[in-house]
Design a protein around this motif. Structure first.
Motif, PDB file in Angstrom:
ATOM      1  N   SER A  94      50.347   9.958  -1.433  1.00 37.87           N
ATOM      2  CA  SER A  94      50.303   8.503  -0.719  1.00 37.87           C
ATOM      3  C   SER A  94      50.281   8.769   0.443  1.00 37.87           C
ATOM      4  CB  SER A  94      51.623   7.994  -1.200  1.00 37.87           C
ATOM      5  OG  SER A  94      51.921   6.624  -0.415  1.00 37.87           O
ATOM      6  N   GLN A  95      50.835   9.544   1.295  1.00 37.88           N
ATOM      7  CA  GLN A  95      50.946   9.937   2.890  1.00 37.88           C
ATOM      8  C   GLN A  95      49.447   9.951   3.204  1.00 37.88           C
ATOM      9  OE1 GLN A  95      53.601  13.150   3.440  1.00 37.88           O
ATOM     10  NE2 GLN A  95      55.377  11.645   3.658  1.00 37.88           N
ATOM     11  N   LYS A  96      48.644  10.702   2.346  1.00 36.27           N
ATOM     12  CA  LYS A  96      47.206  10.936   2.715  1.00 36.27           C
ATOM     13  C   LYS A  96      46.107   9.636   2.762  1.00 36.27           C
ATOM     14  CE  LYS A  96      47.070  15.728   1.484  1.00 36.27           C
ATOM     15  NZ  LYS A  96      46.362  16.704   0.650  1.00 36.27           N
ATOM     16  N   LEU A  97      46.790   8.984   1.629  1.00 35.71           N
ATOM     17  CA  LEU A  97      46.059   7.577   1.426  1.00 35.71           C
ATOM     18  C   LEU A  97      46.105   6.637   2.522  1.00 35.71           C
ATOM     19  CD1 LEU A  97      46.428   7.268  -2.431  1.00 35.71           C
ATOM     20  CD2 LEU A  97      44.224   7.581  -1.257  1.00 35.71           C
ATOM     21  N   GLU A  98      47.476   6.472   3.220  1.00 35.35           N
ATOM     22  CA  GLU A  98      47.665   5.911   4.249  1.00 35.35           C
ATOM     23  C   GLU A  98      46.577   5.733   5.465  1.00 35.35           C
ATOM     24  OE1 GLU A  98      50.048   3.292   4.823  1.00 35.35           O
ATOM     25  OE2 GLU A  98      50.419   3.530   2.543  1.00 35.35           O
ATOM     26  N   ASN A  99      45.938   6.881   5.603  1.00 36.43           N
ATOM     27  CA  ASN A  99      44.986   7.160   6.535  1.00 36.43           C
ATOM     28  C   ASN A  99      43.497   6.752   6.463  1.00 36.43           C
ATOM     29  OD1 ASN A  99      46.866   8.767   8.183  1.00 36.43           O
ATOM     30  ND2 ASN A  99      46.327  10.663   7.025  1.00 36.43           N
ATOM     31  N   ARG A 100      43.490   5.754   5.098  1.00 31.58           N
ATOM     32  CA  ARG A 100      42.252   5.520   4.708  1.00 31.58           C
ATOM     33  C   ARG A 100      41.605   4.356   5.565  1.00 31.58           C
ATOM     34  NH1 ARG A 100      38.984   2.067   2.016  1.00 31.58           N
ATOM     35  NH2 ARG A 100      37.634   2.898   0.457  1.00 31.58           N
ATOM     36  N   LYS A 101      42.455   3.394   5.771  1.00 34.78           N
ATOM     37  CA  LYS A 101      42.174   2.237   6.508  1.00 34.78           C
ATOM     38  C   LYS A 101      41.887   2.672   7.905  1.00 34.78           C
ATOM     39  CE  LYS A 101      44.837  -1.650   4.525  1.00 34.78           C
ATOM     40  NZ  LYS A 101      46.085  -2.566   4.798  1.00 34.78           N
ATOM     41  N   GLN A 102      42.454   3.622   8.341  1.00 35.79           N
ATOM     42  CA  GLN A 102      42.257   3.957   9.853  1.00 35.79           C
ATOM     43  C   GLN A 102      40.899   4.872   9.971  1.00 35.79           C
ATOM     44  OE1 GLN A 102      45.173   6.855  11.431  1.00 35.79           O
ATOM     45  NE2 GLN A 102      44.369   6.619  13.536  1.00 35.79           N
ATOM     46  N   VAL A 103      40.562   5.453   8.856  1.00 39.50           N
ATOM     47  CA  VAL A 103      39.289   6.285   9.057  1.00 39.50           C
ATOM     48  C   VAL A 103      38.155   5.357   8.457  1.00 39.50           C
ATOM     49  CG1 VAL A 103      38.030   7.942   7.706  1.00 39.50           C
ATOM     50  CG2 VAL A 103      40.335   8.299   7.961  1.00 39.50           C
ATOM     51  N   ALA A 104      38.452   4.242   7.677  1.00 41.40           N
ATOM     52  CA  ALA A 104      37.417   3.429   7.427  1.00 41.40           C
ATOM     53  C   ALA A 104      37.155   2.547   8.850  1.00 41.40           C
ATOM     54  CB  ALA A 104      37.954   2.326   6.222  1.00 41.40           C
ATOM     55  N   HIS A 105      38.051   2.283   9.603  1.00 40.24           N
ATOM     56  CA  HIS A 105      37.864   1.341  10.862  1.00 40.24           C
ATOM     57  C   HIS A 105      36.990   2.178  11.798  1.00 40.24           C
ATOM     58  CE1 HIS A 105      38.710  -1.212  13.927  1.00 40.24           C
ATOM     59  NE2 HIS A 105      38.982  -0.090  14.833  1.00 40.24           N
ATOM     60  N   GLN A 121      45.001  -5.764  -2.213  1.00 36.48           N
ATOM     61  CA  GLN A 121      45.552  -4.574  -1.353  1.00 36.48           C
ATOM     62  C   GLN A 121      46.980  -4.620  -1.008  1.00 36.48           C
ATOM     63  OE1 GLN A 121      43.148  -4.622   2.088  1.00 36.48           O
ATOM     64  NE2 GLN A 121      41.189  -3.835   1.264  1.00 36.48           N
ATOM     65  N   THR A 122      47.334  -5.955  -0.735  1.00 42.97           N
ATOM     66  CA  THR A 122      49.047  -6.029  -0.604  1.00 42.97           C
ATOM     67  C   THR A 122      49.758  -5.651  -1.744  1.00 42.97           C
ATOM     68  OG1 THR A 122      48.432  -7.398   1.390  1.00 42.97           O
ATOM     69  CG2 THR A 122      50.955  -7.580   0.273  1.00 42.97           C
ATOM     70  N   THR A 123      49.264  -6.405  -2.843  1.00 40.59           N
ATOM     71  CA  THR A 123      49.787  -6.051  -4.135  1.00 40.59           C
ATOM     72  C   THR A 123      49.835  -4.866  -4.615  1.00 40.59           C
ATOM     73  OG1 THR A 123      49.287  -8.536  -4.657  1.00 40.59           O
ATOM     74  CG2 THR A 123      50.229  -7.207  -6.518  1.00 40.59           C
ATOM     75  N   GLU A 124      48.565  -4.168  -4.424  1.00 37.44           N
ATOM     76  CA  GLU A 124      48.680  -2.722  -4.913  1.00 37.44           C
ATOM     77  C   GLU A 124      49.532  -1.674  -4.113  1.00 37.44           C
ATOM     78  OE1 GLU A 124      44.664   0.289  -5.935  1.00 37.44           O
ATOM     79  OE2 GLU A 124      44.819  -0.711  -4.127  1.00 37.44           O
ATOM     80  N   SER A 125      49.577  -2.082  -2.914  1.00 41.20           N
ATOM     81  CA  SER A 125      50.420  -1.422  -1.956  1.00 41.20           C
ATOM     82  C   SER A 125      51.855  -1.400  -2.583  1.00 41.20           C
ATOM     83  CB  SER A 125      50.451  -1.852  -0.408  1.00 41.20           C
ATOM     84  OG  SER A 125      51.235  -1.071   0.359  1.00 41.20           O
ATOM     85  N   ASP A 126      52.403  -2.818  -2.669  1.00 41.32           N
ATOM     86  CA  ASP A 126      53.671  -3.012  -3.131  1.00 41.32           C
ATOM     87  C   ASP A 126      53.768  -2.441  -4.670  1.00 41.32           C
ATOM     88  OD1 ASP A 126      54.111  -4.602  -1.105  1.00 41.32           O
ATOM     89  OD2 ASP A 126      53.772  -6.404  -2.130  1.00 41.32           O
ATOM     90  N   PHE A 127      52.846  -2.452  -5.590  1.00 39.76           N
ATOM     91  CA  PHE A 127      52.970  -1.661  -6.813  1.00 39.76           C
ATOM     92  C   PHE A 127      53.316  -0.250  -6.703  1.00 39.76           C
ATOM     93  CE2 PHE A 127      50.881   0.670 -10.048  1.00 39.76           C
ATOM     94  CZ  PHE A 127      51.568   0.306 -11.427  1.00 39.76           C
ATOM     95  N   ARG A 128      52.450   0.280  -5.746  1.00 37.20           N
ATOM     96  CA  ARG A 128      52.478   1.998  -5.487  1.00 37.20           C
ATOM     97  C   ARG A 128      54.058   2.312  -4.977  1.00 37.20           C
ATOM     98  NH1 ARG A 128      46.733   2.869  -2.841  1.00 37.20           N
ATOM     99  NH2 ARG A 128      45.335   3.291  -4.676  1.00 37.20           N
ATOM    100  N   LYS A 129      54.404   1.685  -3.805  1.00 35.87           N
ATOM    101  CA  LYS A 129      55.713   1.796  -3.402  1.00 35.87           C
ATOM    102  C   LYS A 129      56.867   1.517  -4.419  1.00 35.87           C
ATOM    103  CE  LYS A 129      54.434   0.520   1.346  1.00 35.87           C
ATOM    104  NZ  LYS A 129      54.414  -0.516   2.401  1.00 35.87           N
ATOM    105  N   LEU A 130      56.762   0.694  -5.422  1.00 35.06           N
ATOM    106  CA  LEU A 130      57.559   0.340  -6.160  1.00 35.06           C
ATOM    107  C   LEU A 130      57.679   1.405  -7.246  1.00 35.06           C
ATOM    108  CD1 LEU A 130      59.764  -1.385  -7.717  1.00 35.06           C
ATOM    109  CD2 LEU A 130      57.749  -2.572  -8.956  1.00 35.06           C
TER     110      LEU A 130
END
Length: 314
Positions: A14-25, A301-310
């Motif tokens: 999950s921590q690795k996936l958090e970097n995806r937006k930054q890398v994509a940008h 993306q927001t809902t998916e993030s909420d689901f994963r955290k849950l």
């Protein structure tokens, strides 16, 4: 019970996936700069070739070299042109190095994104495994988890309908410019016909009118498809069908007079205006669908993030 190793692995990925937006940008920005620098490279390449041609013209027997020779300035001019060529060449090589570096940077970001997408599939598998274990243990937050899953399915389904509607919009837009052009030309012939263009002008006008009529038939088919795709989205945005009447064709040939020609031109003009109105409506619809698509993507993306955290937290 949920194994500690499963939770630990989920947290790590999950921590690795958090970097995806930054890398994509960073990838998007690198591609933008790369495109700009590529244009500069093409410009410096053209200048280098132009300077090389100037040197070549002076070194070979051309009118330019003969002229400078007569003025006793050939050697001085050749030195100047050679200096300008070498300067242009250095600029080109420097710009080429910059573009090459940016290409490597883009490839590096793309490789990072590929790695992230690979572990994303692994992460999804772990999430489903944990959900399965939670279900087996009848966890009290199962309803909340399944509600989030249903939301994701609904958003994805709605987004797919938007994508299909956009494809149908493109189907209409692919036909419209051709019909607009045919009607525009037909309108010009109609004006000419009114001032005594003759049988040939009438014939050419009719050719364009019939071609436009076929195009409008294609548009109506494409609009029917668009309506079907929009029935679960925003059906009130669907433009009305366009009807193009050519029933005056007989009169236009055999009772050729100013009044008939005026009526024919009026009908062509009405069809042209209707098509342009349709064009604007479909463009507006396309913009609204793109806006809706972006909104649903952000919501997913927001809902998916909420689901994963849950799932991670329970």
């Amino acid at each position: 019970m949920i194994p500690d190793s499963l939770n630990a692995e989920l947290l790590n990925i999950s921590q690795k996936l958090e970097n995806r937006k930054q890398v994509a940008h960073k990838l998007q920005e690198a591609k933008r700069v790369q495109a700009t620098e590529q244009n500069k490279l093409e410009a410096t390449k053209r200048r280098m070739h132009e300077e090389f041609q100037d040197v070549k013209d002076l070194e070979t027997l051309t009118l330019k070299s003969i002229w400078y020779d007569l003025l006793n300035k050939k050697f001085t001019e050749l030195e100047r042109e050679q200096a300008e060529y070498y300067q242009a060449k250095m600029q080109f090589e420097s710009q080429q190095n910059k573009v090459d570096s940016l290409s490597l940077e883009v490839k590096a970001y793309e490789a990072q994104l590929f790695d992230i997408e690979t572990i994303k599939a692994q992460y999804e598998g772990l999430i489903q495994e944990k959900v399965k274990l939670l279900k087996e243990n009848n966890h009290p937050r199962l309803v909340e988890i399944f509600t989030k899953q249903d939301e994701l399915v609904r958003i994805d389904s709605y987004s797919e309908e938007i994508r299909e509607a956009l494809l149908a919009v493109e189907g209409v837009l692919n036909i419209l410019p051709r019909v607009v052009e045919d009607l525009k030309v037909a309108k010009s012939y109609a004006t000419w016909d009114m001032v005594g263009g003759g049988t040939m002008v009438t014939y050419l006008k009719r050719q364009k009118m019939n071609k436009a009529k076929l195009g409008i038939t294609e548009i109506n088919y494409a609009l029917d498809k668009l309506k079907r795709e929009l029935k679960d989205l925003t059906p009130d945005l669907v433009p009305a069908e366009i009807n193009f009447n050519t029933s005056w064709e007989f009169a236009d040939y055999f009772f050729d007079n100013i009044f008939v020609d005026m009526e024919i031109k009026s009908r062509i003009t009405d069809a042209y205006n209707s098509i342009m109105s349709l064009f604007n409506s479909v463009i507006l619809l396309k913009e609204k669908l793109f806006f809706e698509k972006d909104k649903q993507q952000s919501l997913y993306q927001t809902t998916e993030s909420d689901f994963r955290k849950l799932v991670e937290q329970v």
